[in-house]
Scaffold this motif. Structure first.
Motif, PDB file in Angstrom:
ATOM      1  N   GLY A  59       0.831  -1.194   0.000  1.00 35.43           N
ATOM      2  CA  GLY A  59       0.000   0.000   0.000  1.00 35.43           C
ATOM      3  C   GLY A  59       0.862   1.239   0.000  1.00 35.43           C
ATOM      4  N   VAL A  60       0.196   2.384  -0.200  1.00 36.13           N
ATOM      5  CA  VAL A  60       0.907   3.657  -0.237  1.00 36.13           C
ATOM      6  C   VAL A  60       0.808   4.310   1.135  1.00 36.13           C
ATOM      7  CG1 VAL A  60       0.860   5.998  -1.189  1.00 36.13           C
ATOM      8  CG2 VAL A  60       0.576   4.014  -2.703  1.00 36.13           C
ATOM      9  N   THR A  61       1.933   4.802   1.614  1.00 38.67           N
ATOM     10  CA  THR A  61       1.939   5.517   2.892  1.00 38.67           C
ATOM     11  C   THR A  61       2.364   6.954   2.638  1.00 38.67           C
ATOM     12  OG1 THR A  61       2.333   3.531   4.170  1.00 38.67           O
ATOM     13  CG2 THR A  61       2.991   5.608   5.189  1.00 38.67           C
ATOM     14  N   THR A  62       1.674   7.869   3.288  1.00 40.24           N
ATOM     15  CA  THR A  62       1.898   9.301   3.062  1.00 40.24           C
ATOM     16  C   THR A  62       2.460   9.930   4.328  1.00 40.24           C
ATOM     17  OG1 THR A  62      -0.003   9.326   1.589  1.00 40.24           O
ATOM     18  CG2 THR A  62       0.739  11.462   2.418  1.00 40.24           C
ATOM     19  N   ARG A  63       3.477  10.764   4.167  1.00 44.38           N
ATOM     20  CA  ARG A  63       4.019  11.460   5.343  1.00 44.38           C
ATOM     21  C   ARG A  63       3.267  12.773   5.515  1.00 44.38           C
ATOM     22  NH1 ARG A  63      10.348  11.912   7.063  1.00 44.38           N
ATOM     23  NH2 ARG A  63       9.932  12.258   9.265  1.00 44.38           N
ATOM     24  N   LEU A  64       2.447  12.813   6.562  1.00 48.99           N
ATOM     25  CA  LEU A  64       1.610  13.991   6.793  1.00 48.99           C
ATOM     26  C   LEU A  64       2.359  15.045   7.585  1.00 48.99           C
ATOM     27  CD1 LEU A  64      -1.692  12.157   7.844  1.00 48.99           C
ATOM     28  CD2 LEU A  64      -1.149  13.097   5.592  1.00 48.99           C
ATOM     29  N   GLY A  65       3.338  14.611   8.380  1.00 44.96           N
ATOM     30  CA  GLY A  65       4.098  15.558   9.198  1.00 44.96           C
ATOM     31  C   GLY A  65       5.383  14.894   9.636  1.00 44.96           C
ATOM     32  N   GLU A  66       6.161  15.608  10.420  1.00 46.33           N
ATOM     33  CA  GLU A  66       7.459  15.093  10.859  1.00 46.33           C
ATOM     34  C   GLU A  66       7.284  13.709  11.510  1.00 46.33           C
ATOM     35  OE1 GLU A  66      10.467  16.216  10.429  1.00 46.33           O
ATOM     36  OE2 GLU A  66      11.447  14.702  11.682  1.00 46.33           O
ATOM     37  N   ASN A  67       6.308  13.594  12.393  1.00 46.54           N
ATOM     38  CA  ASN A  67       6.104  12.356  13.117  1.00 46.54           C
ATOM     39  C   ASN A  67       4.718  11.769  12.854  1.00 46.54           C
ATOM     40  OD1 ASN A  67       8.640  12.548  14.396  1.00 46.54           O
ATOM     41  ND2 ASN A  67       7.763  14.021  15.855  1.00 46.54           N
ATOM     42  N   HIS A  68       4.236  11.941  11.657  1.00 48.14           N
ATOM     43  CA  HIS A  68       2.843  11.560  11.383  1.00 48.14           C
ATOM     44  C   HIS A  68       2.723  10.975   9.976  1.00 48.14           C
ATOM     45  CE1 HIS A  68      -1.667  12.910  11.503  1.00 48.14           C
ATOM     46  NE2 HIS A  68      -1.515  11.605  11.529  1.00 48.14           N
ATOM     47  N   TYR A  69       2.266   9.717   9.901  1.00 50.24           N
ATOM     48  CA  TYR A  69       2.076   9.059   8.608  1.00 50.24           C
ATOM     49  C   TYR A  69       0.648   8.514   8.497  1.00 50.24           C
ATOM     50  CZ  TYR A  69       7.198   8.841   8.024  1.00 50.24           C
ATOM     51  OH  TYR A  69       8.529   9.134   7.884  1.00 50.24           O
ATOM     52  N   LEU A  70       0.199   8.361   7.272  1.00 45.63           N
ATOM     53  CA  LEU A  70      -1.057   7.654   7.024  1.00 45.63           C
ATOM     54  C   LEU A  70      -0.728   6.476   6.109  1.00 45.63           C
ATOM     55  CD1 LEU A  70      -4.187   7.649   7.407  1.00 45.63           C
ATOM     56  CD2 LEU A  70      -4.314   8.775   5.176  1.00 45.63           C
ATOM     57  N   MET A  71      -0.916   5.258   6.677  1.00 41.63           N
ATOM     58  CA  MET A  71      -0.607   4.046   5.911  1.00 41.63           C
ATOM     59  C   MET A  71      -1.891   3.505   5.299  1.00 41.63           C
ATOM     60  SD  MET A  71       0.682   0.372   7.480  1.00 41.63           S
ATOM     61  CE  MET A  71       2.431   0.693   7.631  1.00 41.63           C
ATOM     62  N   THR A  72      -1.819   3.060   4.038  1.00 42.09           N
ATOM     63  CA  THR A  72      -2.975   2.338   3.505  1.00 42.09           C
ATOM     64  C   THR A  72      -2.581   0.876   3.310  1.00 42.09           C
ATOM     65  OG1 THR A  72      -2.440   2.818   1.212  1.00 42.09           O
ATOM     66  CG2 THR A  72      -3.949   4.333   2.305  1.00 42.09           C
ATOM     67  N   THR A  73      -3.578   0.021   3.482  1.00 42.63           N
ATOM     68  CA  THR A  73      -3.356  -1.426   3.338  1.00 42.63           C
ATOM     69  C   THR A  73      -4.380  -1.962   2.349  1.00 42.63           C
ATOM     70  OG1 THR A  73      -4.963  -2.195   4.971  1.00 42.63           O
ATOM     71  CG2 THR A  73      -2.832  -1.477   5.820  1.00 42.63           C
ATOM     72  N   THR A  74      -4.244  -3.240   2.000  1.00 40.11           N
ATOM     73  CA  THR A  74      -5.276  -3.843   1.161  1.00 40.11           C
ATOM     74  C   THR A  74      -6.583  -3.895   1.952  1.00 40.11           C
ATOM     75  OG1 THR A  74      -4.680  -6.030   1.960  1.00 40.11           O
ATOM     76  CG2 THR A  74      -3.621  -5.302  -0.063  1.00 40.11           C
ATOM     77  N   THR A  75      -7.704  -3.970   1.246  1.00 41.82           N
ATOM     78  CA  THR A  75      -9.000  -3.993   1.900  1.00 41.82           C
ATOM     79  C   THR A  75      -9.118  -5.191   2.843  1.00 41.82           C
ATOM     80  OG1 THR A  75     -10.042  -2.886   0.051  1.00 41.82           O
ATOM     81  CG2 THR A  75     -11.491  -4.164   1.476  1.00 41.82           C
ATOM     82  N   GLY A  76      -8.733  -6.362   2.339  1.00 38.24           N
ATOM     83  CA  GLY A  76      -8.890  -7.574   3.132  1.00 38.24           C
ATOM     84  C   GLY A  76      -7.868  -7.702   4.234  1.00 38.24           C
ATOM     85  N   GLY A  77      -6.709  -7.034   4.075  1.00 40.63           N
ATOM     86  CA  GLY A  77      -5.631  -7.240   5.037  1.00 40.63           C
ATOM     87  C   GLY A  77      -5.608  -6.248   6.181  1.00 40.63           C
ATOM     88  N   ALA A  78      -6.522  -5.256   6.156  1.00 45.83           N
ATOM     89  CA  ALA A  78      -6.429  -4.129   7.087  1.00 45.83           C
ATOM     90  C   ALA A  78      -6.308  -4.557   8.551  1.00 45.83           C
ATOM     91  CB  ALA A  78      -7.634  -3.213   6.900  1.00 45.83           C
ATOM     92  N   ALA A  79      -7.225  -5.421   8.988  1.00 44.90           N
ATOM     93  CA  ALA A  79      -7.256  -5.788  10.412  1.00 44.90           C
ATOM     94  C   ALA A  79      -6.005  -6.577  10.788  1.00 44.90           C
ATOM     95  CB  ALA A  79      -8.506  -6.596  10.723  1.00 44.90           C
ATOM     96  N   ASN A  80      -5.582  -7.476   9.888  1.00 42.12           N
ATOM     97  CA  ASN A  80      -4.419  -8.301  10.195  1.00 42.12           C
ATOM     98  C   ASN A  80      -3.131  -7.478  10.229  1.00 42.12           C
ATOM     99  OD1 ASN A  80      -5.983 -10.562  10.416  1.00 42.12           O
ATOM    100  ND2 ASN A  80      -5.731 -11.135   8.265  1.00 42.12           N
ATOM    101  N   VAL A  81      -3.048  -6.505   9.326  1.00 40.88           N
ATOM    102  CA  VAL A  81      -1.853  -5.668   9.304  1.00 40.88           C
ATOM    103  C   VAL A  81      -1.749  -4.894  10.610  1.00 40.88           C
ATOM    104  CG1 VAL A  81      -0.771  -3.654   8.235  1.00 40.88           C
ATOM    105  CG2 VAL A  81      -1.676  -5.487   6.799  1.00 40.88           C
TER     106      VAL A  81
END
Lengths: 91, 1000
Positions: free
Chosen positions: B716-738
């Motif tokens: 998935g794509v992860t975005t750096r929102l700030g110095e200490n802040h990221y937003l990670m995306t995962t596959t739809t089915g894998g979200a909970a396990n990740v």
């Protein structure tokens, strides 16, 4: 169906938890320096004891915290529960 | 009143007639009857045929142990139910029941021929016979066996009834409402403990409730009167819940129990009113008191299975509780005193009875009582044969030798129309052992009794091996007081009179003058296994009780051997010459009595079967004709057909539109994890294969996550929102396990890292717009934003506002096209979506679903974790070496990437496949071979994704092939059922290898 005393939430039904297998297997700090055999020992080898076993459990449908449990697999008696990082109780 | 209804009792309301139908014939019974008691009151004993030999069988017992009287209820309705015990069905107006396992009728059954060929079908017959010739199995043996297998008929339509689950916690749970259960409940409830008493019958009091005999008195009252008073008092107690018609099904660890309450089975069909049928109680009790009583044992002798041969205590219950005499000329065959209670009861009502006792003498009060009433007793005698086809009409008896191993003297014949048998009592230890309890063997009366070690669970009364009234009351009282830490109770000063001198002569298999091979001495009535079968199994080398059980099928019928297990064990012990105590028992597994599937699933049926997750844009998808696909619990639009388009046509249209102009995808279901903390960058370095520390704020990066074994786990794509802040995306089915996996590492391996994870999947809705016109559409939606490549380059993100609402725009692409994803608070997901559609109208923006998404990314050779990977693919196998950092010292799975197995060159590797015929589309999952002539054919890989690409106008496929990396240009074959498809290995990037479209 066990009654598990989560160290963070108290007694809850087993259906809120998931078992994460054998406890106290520490991920090697320097994996690159291990031989294939040593790495395989960490990666694949797990005990499956009839008797007292140290296990990792996760309160997955609760506080999401991991903790350790000492359980006798022959009669499902839970002898001790302690937080991650705490020393396992001596028998 | 029918001829057999000889007695008026308070449990049968003889003013209320109930009519019912059995095997097509109408009968009458009374309110309070069971189907069994009502049939017996009409003189009907023959109720079924046995499973293997189709021998006529009658009602044996009055409870859940019944092996023979199992019926099909309400056969013509959706509510039909097979294998219901007639002894447990409460009679209601209009009840329709029929015999099972017989054709054309119970009186004339063609399968009865098996009885005459029985010498040829011994134990293990099926295992031995249907082995050869092999070719006969599929066409001849199997259909034949299937036709004769099984009992009764399953309903064919969905169950129309409601079932319920209820959780309850209590201080004390008492199982069984007999005398010891009543005593336990009263002590518990009177000591301010929240108490629950469950009883499977509709009346409390067990067998004490119909015990009206001079020899059994409590506080100078008949024990039946005493217990009635106790029950009346019990019902007044506040903190006691009494559940009748509730049977305990399972006793799990930590005092977690399941009980099934029957709420409407006993009501006439027209009075059920669509209410709940069964309720499954899920009980967690601090303390459990098991008071389940004991089951009377039959005796094992030649032809002991004729209709009219019944358990002695059941004959007594039918007489004293239901008012029904099972015969007018009774014989009782016993090895202990308790059968004398039945004899006295019959005699006192003026019904003829004789006793055949294998003991030499007994001096107890109840025996004297019978003798004084003039009951004829044949001491030291055994039954050697019985007669009567559809019902017993006479028996043959002989004297026993001194040691009981043989018969001596002459045979004499005795006429009778009912033979009551008593082989002593078996404590019902099922629940004790289910809970993990162990058993001890008691030699004196050959019983297994509970060995108690659990401090939160005890057994009292006859299930604990106390059979005499005084023992039951005194021991139960003392045990309960100890268990509940109570100093005194109402039962401390009970004065009890009982018969005393309980003694018993135990012979598991009674001797006969007829040779053993010719005797039909049944052990398991329902499965038709005899003493001979058990001995055969032992001769053939089966030693373990569990093996003998399975070979002979003893104890494997719907009654689970409640009447047969002890005799099987006894005969094995005798034959093998070992002590019964050392043999152990078979395992008692839940449920104690069969549970309906309805009770197990409760309300989790139909739309409540599973949770359904919908995005905030779901309604729009419905209104626009989307077909949905289940992805985990999510409903995702699969494709949007227009005017009866097929899946193929819709996907071709959607895919073309997305590359020619603009497409829009609801990407809200992708997993989103908010990552914050001073060590967030370091954490990402450790969980992804590539490096993260240098990612600039406002930039996005694709990441690949491995398992510790080196296999691709998620991406998935992860975005750096700030110095200490990221937003990670995962596959739809894998979200909970990740999330779970990341938490695991954070909490257990790297607790020193300052990182916090929060799932925000449901918090944001995502609209993904792609295609050459996407930039123009975004400009219309955000007129103040500069979307030039310099100001807003690929793989970057910016904050923006729509109508004052904050949102995030990521310029990332899953399709290879110029593409933007807009994230907005889920509340505004729908209005964002509608705005995008509106703005895109002039560019014919086309909504597309998961199928088109898969096609578009396949054209670009982008993998889908879970479709092109299956937990055995490393990034190297996927030819994604570029994403695996060589510089990083460690990340999850790194060490495994150069294990001897993962560096093999013949691993399955990702390749592209082009069919020689560009119109031929391969099937996903199809096997791939290189040499079709070599036998056996070697499978070298399989197709993982396959489509007809409208943008390339040819068929394309992704596949994994052994050593595929080096096979570019090689010809391979995909063999199908009717043809072999020729393919050529190609690069797996089919479209835009130069990545030009991303900046188009």
């Amino acid at each position: 169906m066990f009654l598990i005393n989560c160290p963070y939430c108290g007694e809850r039904d087993q259906s809120e938890f998931s078992c994460g297998g054998e406890a106290h297997i520490v991920r090697p700090k320097q994996p690159t320096e291990l031989s294939d055999d040593q790495w395989a020992e960490y990666l694949f080898m797990r005990k499956n004891i009839k008797g007292v076993q140290f296990e990792r459990w996760n309160h997955v449908h609760g506080c999401r915290k991991w903790f350790n449990m000492v359980r006798d697999t022959s009669n499902d008696k839970i002898h001790a529960i302690y937080k991650m990082g705490e020393k396992p109780p001596v028998e | 009143m029918t001829k057999y209804r000889v007695n008026k009792t308070k449990y049968i309301d003889q003013t209320k007639t109930v009519s019912f139908n059995f095997d097509g014939k109408s009968y009458h019974g009374f309110e309070g009857d069971t189907l069994a008691s009502a049939l017996l009151s009409n003189g009907v004993h023959l109720v079924g045929r046995s499973f293997k030999y189709h021998r006529p069988r009658g009602i044996v017992s009055s409870g859940c142990e019944e092996p023979n009287a199992i019926c099909q209820i309400n056969e013509d309705t959706d509510l039909t139910e097979p294998n219901v015990r007639a002894t447990e069905i409460e009679l209601y107006e209009g009840l329709k029941a029929s015999s099972q396992n017989c054709w054309p009728s119970v009186n004339f059954d063609i399968g009865g021929i098996n009885n005459f060929i029985s010498p040829f079908i011994p134990a293990g017959f099926y295992y031995k016979t249907f082995m050869w010739p092999k070719s006969f199995w599929k066409k001849i043996y199997e259909p034949l066996i299937r036709m004769s297998a099984g009992l009764g008929k399953s309903p064919t339509k969905p169950d129309p009834e409601l079932y319920d689950h209820k959780h309850v916690h209590c201080d004390v749970l008492i199982i069984g409402g007999g005398i010891s259960g009543i005593i336990a409940s009263k002590i518990a409830a009177k000591n301010n403990l929240k108490t629950m008493l469950i009883e499977d019958k509709n009346v409390l009091g067990g067998s004490t409730i119909f015990q009206k005999n001079e020899n059994y008195k409590i506080n100078n009252k008949y024990s039946s009167e005493w217990i009635e008073e106790e029950i009346a008092e019990l019902k007044k107690l506040d903190n006691l819940t009494i559940k009748t018609r509730t049977s305990l099904a399972a006793y799990h660890s930590y005092n977690y129990l399941l009980a099934k309450e029957n709420i409407s089975d006993h009501l006439p069909l027209d009075k059920k009113n669509g209410g709940i049928r069964h309720r499954l109680w899920k009980i967690r009790a601090d303390k459990v008191i098991v008071a389940t009583g004991a089951i009377e044992r039959p005796l094992v002798f030649n032809n002991n299975d004729r209709p009219g041969i019944m358990l002695s205590n059941s004959v007594k219950k039918y007489l004293d509780f239901y008012g029904v005499s099972c015969g007018f000329n009774n014989a009782i065959f016993t090895n202990n005193d308790s059968a004398y209670e039945t004899a006295v009861s019959l005699k006192e009502k003026g019904i003829s009875v004789k006793l055949i006792d294998i003991r030499k003498k007994s001096n107890s009060k109840i025996v004297k009582n019978a003798e004084n009433l003039g009951v004829k007793i044949y001491w030291n005698s055994t039954v050697v044969n019985t007669f009567g086809h559809r019902k017993i009409n006479s028996i043959e008896i002989m004297n026993l030798s001194e040691d009981g191993s043989n018969v001596v003297g002459d045979k004499s014949r005795i006429n009778c129309d009912c033979l009551a048998v008593s082989g002593g009592w078996t404590p019902m230890v099922h629940l004790h052992t289910q809970s993990g309890g162990k058993l001890d063997f008691r030699e004196i009366d050959q019983t297994f009794i509970p060995n108690e070690i659990d401090k939160n669970h005890i057994n009292v009364g006859s299930c604990n091996g106390d059979f005499e009234l005084e023992d039951i009351i005194k021991n139960t009282n003392n045990k309960i007081k100890n268990f509940l830490k109570v100093s005194e109770s109402d039962f401390d000063s009970c004065s009890v009179i009982d018969s005393k001198e309980f003694d018993k002569r135990n012979i598991w298999l009674l001797p006969n003058y007829i040779s053993e091979g010719k005797c039909k001495s049944f052990i398991d009535f329902q499965n038709d296994s005899t003493a001979k079968d058990i001995k055969l199994a032992l001769r053939e080398g089966f030693k373990s009780i569990e093996h003998v059980k399975r070979y002979t099928t003893t104890g494997m019928a719907t009654d689970q051997g409640k009447l047969s297990n002890m005799h099987a064990l006894g005969i094995i012990a005798d034959t093998a010459g070992v002590k019964m105590g050392t043999l152990g028992t078979t395992t008692f597994r839940p449920p104690f009595t069969p549970l309906t599937f309805g009770a197990i699933v409760g309300r989790s049926v139909g739309k409540f079967f599973d949770v359904i997750r919908k995005t905030s844009i779901h309604e729009w998808h419905i209104q626009n004709g989307a077909k949905f696909e289940n992805v985990g619990q999510w409903k995702r639009p699969w494709y949007y057909p227009i005017n009866n388009e097929t899946l193929h046509d819709a996907v071709q249209r959607e895919s073309k539109a997305a590359r020619d102009s603009a497409g829009i995808l609801d990407a809200s279901t992708l997993g989103k994890i908010d990552i914050q903390g001073t060590d967030a960058s370091e954490f990402l370095n450790r969980v992804y294969t590539n490096a993260w520390s240098k990612l600039g704020i406002g930039k996005c990066r694709y990441g690949l996550m491995l398992n510790e074994d080196g296999m691709v786990y998620d991406d998935g794509v992860t975005t750096r929102l700030g110095e200490n802040h990221y937003l990670m995306t995962t596959t739809t089915g894998g979200a909970a396990n990740v999330l779970s996996k990341l938490e695991d590492y954070l909490q257990t391996e790297w607790p020193e890292l300052d990182v916090y994870l929060t799932s925000v999947t449901d918090h944001y809705s995502t609209a993904s717009i792609c295609g050459p016109n996407s930039k123009k559409i975004l400009t219309k939606i955000f007129p103040d934003k500069d979307f030039n490549d310099d100001a807003f380059p690929h793989m970057s993100y910016q904050n923006a506002k729509i109508n004052g609402i904050n949102c995030r725009i990521m310029r990332i692409s899953f399709t290879g096209e110029l593409s933007y994803e807009i994230n907005i608070d889920s509340k505004y997901g729908m209005s964002l979506w509608e705005k995008c559609i509106e703005a895109g109208k002039e560019f014919k923006i086309t909504p597309y679903g998961t199928e088109t998404m898969h096609l578009l990314r396949a054209e670009k050779g982008f993998i889908i974790v879970g479709q092109d990977t299956d937990g055995t693919m490393t990034p190297i196998d996927l030819q994604m070496d570029w994403i695996v950092s060589k510089k990083k010292y460690d990340f999850i799975g790194k060490r495994s990437l150069y294990r001897s197995d993962t560096i093999r060159e013949d691993r399955k590797q990702l390749v592209g496949l082009l069919t020689d015929d560009p119109n031929e589309v391969l099937e996903e999952g199809a096997q791939i071979v290189s040499d079709i002539n070599k036998k056996p054919i070697e499978m070298i890989g399989h197709v993982t994704s396959s489509y007809f690409s409208p943008n390339l106008n040819k068929s394309i496929a992704l596949a994994v092939v052994k050593g595929g990396k080096k096979m570019n240009g090689q010809k391979l074959i995909v063999p199908m059922e009717n043809k072999n498809i020729n393919v050529t290995v190609s690069n797996f990037i089919f479209l835009d290898k130069e990545n030009k479209r991303i900046n188009a």
